[in-house]
Design an enzyme around this catalytic site. Sequence first.
Site, mmCIF file in Angstrom:
data_model
loop_
_atom_site.group_PDB
_atom_site.id
_atom_site.type_symbol
_atom_site.label_atom_id
_atom_site.label_comp_id
_atom_site.label_asym_id
_atom_site.label_seq_id
_atom_site.Cartn_x
_atom_site.Cartn_y
_atom_site.Cartn_z
ATOM 1 N N LYS A 404 0.951 -1.236 -0.028
ATOM 2 C CA LYS A 404 0.017 0.024 -0.010
ATOM 3 C C LYS A 404 0.924 1.224 -0.181
ATOM 4 O O LYS A 404 0.450 2.495 -0.057
ATOM 5 C CB LYS A 404 -0.788 0.019 1.262
ATOM 6 C CG LYS A 404 -1.946 -0.891 1.355
ATOM 7 C CD LYS A 404 -2.543 -0.802 2.685
ATOM 8 C CE LYS A 404 -3.735 -2.195 2.933
ATOM 9 N NZ LYS A 404 -4.352 -1.621 4.277
ATOM 10 N N LYS A 406 2.277 2.659 2.078
ATOM 11 C CA LYS A 406 1.837 3.547 3.369
ATOM 12 C C LYS A 406 2.866 3.308 4.527
ATOM 13 O O LYS A 406 3.239 2.094 5.012
ATOM 14 C CB LYS A 406 0.370 2.977 3.897
ATOM 15 C CG LYS A 406 -0.931 3.559 3.201
ATOM 16 C CD LYS A 406 -2.042 3.094 3.849
ATOM 17 C CE LYS A 406 -3.311 3.517 3.420
ATOM 18 N NZ LYS A 406 -4.651 3.027 4.249
#
Length: 510
Positions: A404, A406
């Site tokens: 992701k 992230k």
Amino acid sequence: MSSIGVLGAGTWGTALARMLCNSGHDVMVWSIIEEEVKVLSSERRHKNLPNSEIPEGIVFTNDLSEACRNRDILVFAVPSVYVRSTAASARPFIPDGQIIVDVAKGIEPDTLFTLSEVIRDEVRRDGKHDGIKVAALSGPTHAEEVALDLPSTIVSACEDISVAELIQDAFTNSCMRVYTNTDVRGVELCGALKNIIALASGISAGLGYGDNTKAALITRGLAEIERLGTAMGCAEQTFSGLAGIGDLIVTATSRHSRNNRCGYLIGQGYSPEDAVRQVGMVVEGINALPAAMRLAEKYSVDMPIIRVVDDIVKGNINASDAVALLMGREKKAELLKPVCNSDLEKTVLRNFTARGDQGMKRVITYGTFDLLHYGHINLLRRAKALGDYLIVVISSDEFNWNEKHKKCYFSYEQRKALVEAVRYVDLVIPEESWSQKRSDMHEYHIDTFVMGDDWKGKFDFLKEEGVEVVYLPRTPEISSSQIKKDLYDANAVDGESKVNHDEIDTDPGK
Ligand code: C2G
């Protein structure tokens, strides 16, 4: 119809190119070997496919840029050991967003990447190809039979189901039936490791053993691959599918299989080197051994058949001692894993008894849950209201970073502790791959899968696993990223009018 570039003019690349061209696609085949390009262009036959004519419509080239440019789909059909170097050479000619399909089978020994991961890793190195979509095409498909238009099936695997379906459309025809699967890693792991079991099956035949032994090697060989795959987060069902048992049957039992033939020669007493030379084609089962052994060690998975084949190929033991070794192992149960983990089972039974009614409805949801906020709580509260038992699957730090992109403020353990403290939540487990959802539905006996509607439609495929899929409206205006932004902006404002705290009177008495 599509424009398709096939990189690699080996048996499989040529058989696929022939099939695609006969389906009406515009196909160009690239080979690094100029002589091979000349022979195929003039003779219109491949030496390993003597009974299949190569359609006039296929152009063979030695010019990689020509084969790559303006292609709807690029097919990597080079031997596993050349996938990375071919991806590196092709990168300058590959536009961002290109759809790429790997049809070679193997695992890169030093990185332990599957071949689609190798292609993605290599092409994206220049930072200008983050949008490429890499899939795998793998299944019970001998090139010799595909080249004769014999009915065959194969799996198109990609985390992005829309890409898997686009490839399914391009490769489906009256002789080829294509199934989609989002568990790319599981499909590629099967494709790589089944070649080793095929070597074992050939060795067994070369030693004069019969079908009983072959069936044992196939069945227990699949069990080994599945154990490793589920430890790596792959979906269990993949192994009982076409890319798993399907490909294993066709490879371990067929005279077409070069891995099987190579194993037979080893069982007859040839050295692995001489056996490969006699086969005269790439034996991917031997190439896959180093990676298989490293994966077994990394995930602490017992893989006795693969280990024995590795010892034979390395010359540590001779083939005739190998079967006695396997037959003499400690006794084992066939069903090794409890149907469900005991903690969960106790909790389920406790809730079941508490409720005393027909049964408990189990709900599951997935997320990062960083900087836990009321939007998350709203989601968890509504999810729990849909059933009796709520499992929350929180993205691990590695998954967030690798998949992701992230970087969380709180670590997985911290996010887990926070979510576990929420009264709607009954169990928290880690999310380590996009593809674990399918097996999670079965492992935890899920009735309802829930996500915020920012994911609407993305997980509808889970209905195939017999679960209800529910998308709940997101809580507007709040998100972890919004919180970070607001705090950053506030800090920036604070920084301009920052009061000198020395001037503030901290004596509450005044
Ligand atoms: N959510 C919400 N309202 C918000 C913010 C989030 O309803 N204001 C929901 C999201 O839709 C999601 C859940 O809360 O269902 C968790 O949100 P995230 O932590 O942002 O989840 P995400 O990073 O999207 O990860 O495999 C699925 C992924 O793990 C989802």
